[in-house]
Design a protein around this motif. Structure first.
Motif, PDB file in Angstrom:
ATOM      1  N   GLU A   7     -60.820  -5.925   6.062  1.00  0.00           N
ATOM      2  CA  GLU A   7     -59.651  -6.495   6.734  1.00  0.00           C
ATOM      3  C   GLU A   7     -59.673  -6.170   8.220  1.00  0.00           C
ATOM      4  N   MET A   8     -58.968  -6.996   8.973  1.00  0.00           N
ATOM      5  CA  MET A   8     -58.773  -6.703  10.396  1.00  0.00           C
ATOM      6  C   MET A   8     -57.387  -6.102  10.555  1.00  0.00           C
ATOM      7  N   ARG A   9     -57.305  -5.132  11.416  1.00  0.00           N
ATOM      8  CA  ARG A   9     -56.025  -4.502  11.710  1.00  0.00           C
ATOM      9  C   ARG A   9     -55.760  -4.658  13.198  1.00  0.00           C
ATOM     10  N   PHE A  10     -54.573  -5.132  13.520  1.00  0.00           N
ATOM     11  CA  PHE A  10     -54.172  -5.385  14.900  1.00  0.00           C
ATOM     12  C   PHE A  10     -53.251  -4.248  15.339  1.00  0.00           C
ATOM     13  N   HIS A  11     -53.647  -3.544  16.388  1.00  0.00           N
ATOM     14  CA  HIS A  11     -52.912  -2.369  16.860  1.00  0.00           C
ATOM     15  C   HIS A  11     -52.159  -2.699  18.149  1.00  0.00           C
ATOM     16  N   THR A  12     -50.843  -2.631  18.092  1.00  0.00           N
ATOM     17  CA  THR A  12     -50.007  -2.662  19.281  1.00  0.00           C
ATOM     18  C   THR A  12     -49.331  -1.303  19.323  1.00  0.00           C
ATOM     19  N   LEU A  13     -49.607  -0.544  20.349  1.00  0.00           N
ATOM     20  CA  LEU A  13     -49.258   0.871  20.391  1.00  0.00           C
ATOM     21  C   LEU A  13     -48.075   1.124  21.314  1.00  0.00           C
ATOM     22  N   PRO A  14     -46.982   1.678  20.789  1.00  0.00           N
ATOM     23  CA  PRO A  14     -45.820   1.958  21.641  1.00  0.00           C
ATOM     24  C   PRO A  14     -46.145   2.856  22.836  1.00  0.00           C
ATOM     25  N   ALA A  15     -47.077   3.801  22.674  1.00  0.00           N
ATOM     26  CA  ALA A  15     -47.431   4.704  23.774  1.00  0.00           C
ATOM     27  C   ALA A  15     -48.470   4.092  24.710  1.00  0.00           C
ATOM     28  N   GLY A  16     -49.022   2.945  24.347  1.00  0.00           N
ATOM     29  CA  GLY A  16     -50.047   2.307  25.169  1.00  0.00           C
ATOM     30  C   GLY A  16     -49.459   1.645  26.402  1.00  0.00           C
ATOM     31  N   PRO A  17     -50.318   1.286  27.345  1.00  0.00           N
ATOM     32  CA  PRO A  17     -49.846   0.568  28.531  1.00  0.00           C
ATOM     33  C   PRO A  17     -49.140  -0.728  28.128  1.00  0.00           C
ATOM     34  N   ARG A  18     -48.113  -1.087  28.878  1.00  0.00           N
ATOM     35  CA  ARG A  18     -47.378  -2.318  28.588  1.00  0.00           C
ATOM     36  C   ARG A  18     -48.321  -3.515  28.759  1.00  0.00           C
ATOM     37  N   PRO A  19     -48.448  -4.352  27.717  1.00  0.00           N
ATOM     38  CA  PRO A  19     -49.318  -5.528  27.844  1.00  0.00           C
ATOM     39  C   PRO A  19     -48.855  -6.449  28.969  1.00  0.00           C
ATOM     40  N   VAL A  20     -49.850  -6.998  29.690  1.00  0.00           N
ATOM     41  CA  VAL A  20     -49.551  -7.926  30.778  1.00  0.00           C
ATOM     42  C   VAL A  20     -49.732  -9.372  30.317  1.00  0.00           C
ATOM     43  N   ALA A  21     -50.038  -9.564  29.028  1.00  0.00           N
ATOM     44  CA  ALA A  21     -50.238 -10.892  28.435  1.00  0.00           C
ATOM     45  C   ALA A  21     -50.051 -10.731  26.924  1.00  0.00           C
ATOM     46  N   PRO A  22     -50.079 -11.831  26.168  1.00  0.00           N
ATOM     47  CA  PRO A  22     -49.922 -11.713  24.717  1.00  0.00           C
ATOM     48  C   PRO A  22     -51.221 -11.242  24.054  1.00  0.00           C
ATOM     49  N   PHE A  23     -51.299  -9.945  23.735  1.00  0.00           N
ATOM     50  CA  PHE A  23     -52.474  -9.382  23.069  1.00  0.00           C
ATOM     51  C   PHE A  23     -52.111  -8.086  22.362  1.00  0.00           C
ATOM     52  N   THR A  58     -60.111   2.659  38.999  1.00  0.00           N
ATOM     53  CA  THR A  58     -61.052   2.900  37.906  1.00  0.00           C
ATOM     54  C   THR A  58     -60.628   4.105  37.086  1.00  0.00           C
ATOM     55  N   ARG A  59     -60.209   5.175  37.733  1.00  0.00           N
ATOM     56  CA  ARG A  59     -59.724   6.352  36.998  1.00  0.00           C
ATOM     57  C   ARG A  59     -58.544   5.987  36.109  1.00  0.00           C
ATOM     58  N   ARG A  60     -57.592   5.211  36.638  1.00  0.00           N
ATOM     59  CA  ARG A  60     -56.418   4.835  35.851  1.00  0.00           C
ATOM     60  C   ARG A  60     -56.820   3.965  34.661  1.00  0.00           C
ATOM     61  N   VAL A  61     -57.726   3.021  34.880  1.00  0.00           N
ATOM     62  CA  VAL A  61     -58.197   2.167  33.780  1.00  0.00           C
ATOM     63  C   VAL A  61     -58.868   3.020  32.703  1.00  0.00           C
ATOM     64  N   MET A  62     -59.727   3.947  33.114  1.00  0.00           N
ATOM     65  CA  MET A  62     -60.414   4.795  32.140  1.00  0.00           C
ATOM     66  C   MET A  62     -59.423   5.679  31.391  1.00  0.00           C
ATOM     67  N   GLU A  63     -58.408   6.177  32.087  1.00  0.00           N
ATOM     68  CA  GLU A  63     -57.367   6.970  31.408  1.00  0.00           C
ATOM     69  C   GLU A  63     -56.597   6.099  30.413  1.00  0.00           C
ATOM     70  N   ASN A  64     -56.353   4.843  30.761  1.00  0.00           N
ATOM     71  CA  ASN A  64     -55.667   3.940  29.831  1.00  0.00           C
ATOM     72  C   ASN A  64     -56.533   3.659  28.610  1.00  0.00           C
ATOM     73  N   LEU A  65     -57.836   3.471  28.804  1.00  0.00           N
ATOM     74  CA  LEU A  65     -58.739   3.311  27.663  1.00  0.00           C
ATOM     75  C   LEU A  65     -58.708   4.562  26.792  1.00  0.00           C
ATOM     76  N   ARG A  66     -58.764   5.729  27.440  1.00  0.00           N
ATOM     77  CA  ARG A  66     -58.713   7.004  26.706  1.00  0.00           C
ATOM     78  C   ARG A  66     -57.405   7.126  25.917  1.00  0.00           C
ATOM     79  N   LEU A  67     -56.305   6.701  26.513  1.00  0.00           N
ATOM     80  CA  LEU A  67     -55.004   6.745  25.845  1.00  0.00           C
ATOM     81  C   LEU A  67     -54.996   5.863  24.593  1.00  0.00           C
ATOM     82  N   VAL A  68     -55.453   4.628  24.722  1.00  0.00           N
ATOM     83  CA  VAL A  68     -55.470   3.714  23.570  1.00  0.00           C
ATOM     84  C   VAL A  68     -56.396   4.265  22.488  1.00  0.00           C
ATOM     85  N   LEU A  69     -57.582   4.693  22.868  1.00  0.00           N
ATOM     86  CA  LEU A  69     -58.504   5.278  21.889  1.00  0.00           C
ATOM     87  C   LEU A  69     -57.866   6.486  21.208  1.00  0.00           C
TER      88      LEU A  69
END
Length: 136
Positions: A7-23, A58-69
């Motif tokens: 199965e596929m699982r779709f993760h929308t994370l309350p602690a994640g960065p606010r989405p800037v588009a529908p994803f 770039t640091r902020r993007v990498m921290e956001n990736l780290r947060l989602v992971l």
């Protein structure tokens, strides 16, 4: 939090960065976790101005990736591949590389593609998405 193998699982994370588009922040299937491209927005202050310069973004993007992971029980050590997008490719490529490289051990650099683009959402200079693999 792991998806069954069939199965596929779709993760929308309350602690994640606010989405800037529908994803979703990530989609997971068969042990693979595909993260949506992250922007240099601050999850704690999503309406704040973006950091100045490609290194800070770039640091902020990498921290956001780290947060989602992290929300999915993973880390950057689980990343197999990254796609990177730069609006100022020739101007920013070297500085981007130095900052990006600092997030990974020298012997565990993910496969990567970096592309120059004309524009990114929210006026960002950099966006990175990635594919990670759950151990096991």
């Amino acid at each position: 939090m792991t998806a069954r193998r069939d199965e596929m699982r779709f993760h929308t994370l309350p602690a994640g960065p606010r989405p800037v588009a529908p994803f979703s922040h990530a989609v997971e299937s068969d042990g693979w976790v595909i993260l949506t491209g992250q922007m240099p927005t601050d999850p704690a202050a999503p309406d704040a101005p973006l950091p100045e310069g490609v290194e800070a973004q770039t640091r902020r993007v990498m921290e956001n990736l780290r947060l989602v992971l992290g929300e999915l029980g993973l880390g950057l050590e689980h990343v197999a591949q990254c796609r990177c997008f730069l609006t100022g490719f020739e101007r920013d490529y070297a500085a981007f590389n130095e900052t990006y490289r600092s997030f990974f051990p020298a012997d565990r650099l993910p496969a990567r593609t970096t592309v120059g683009v004309t524009a990114l959402a929210v006026g960002a200079l950099v966006e990175i998405d990635c594919v990670a693999r759950r151990p096991g």
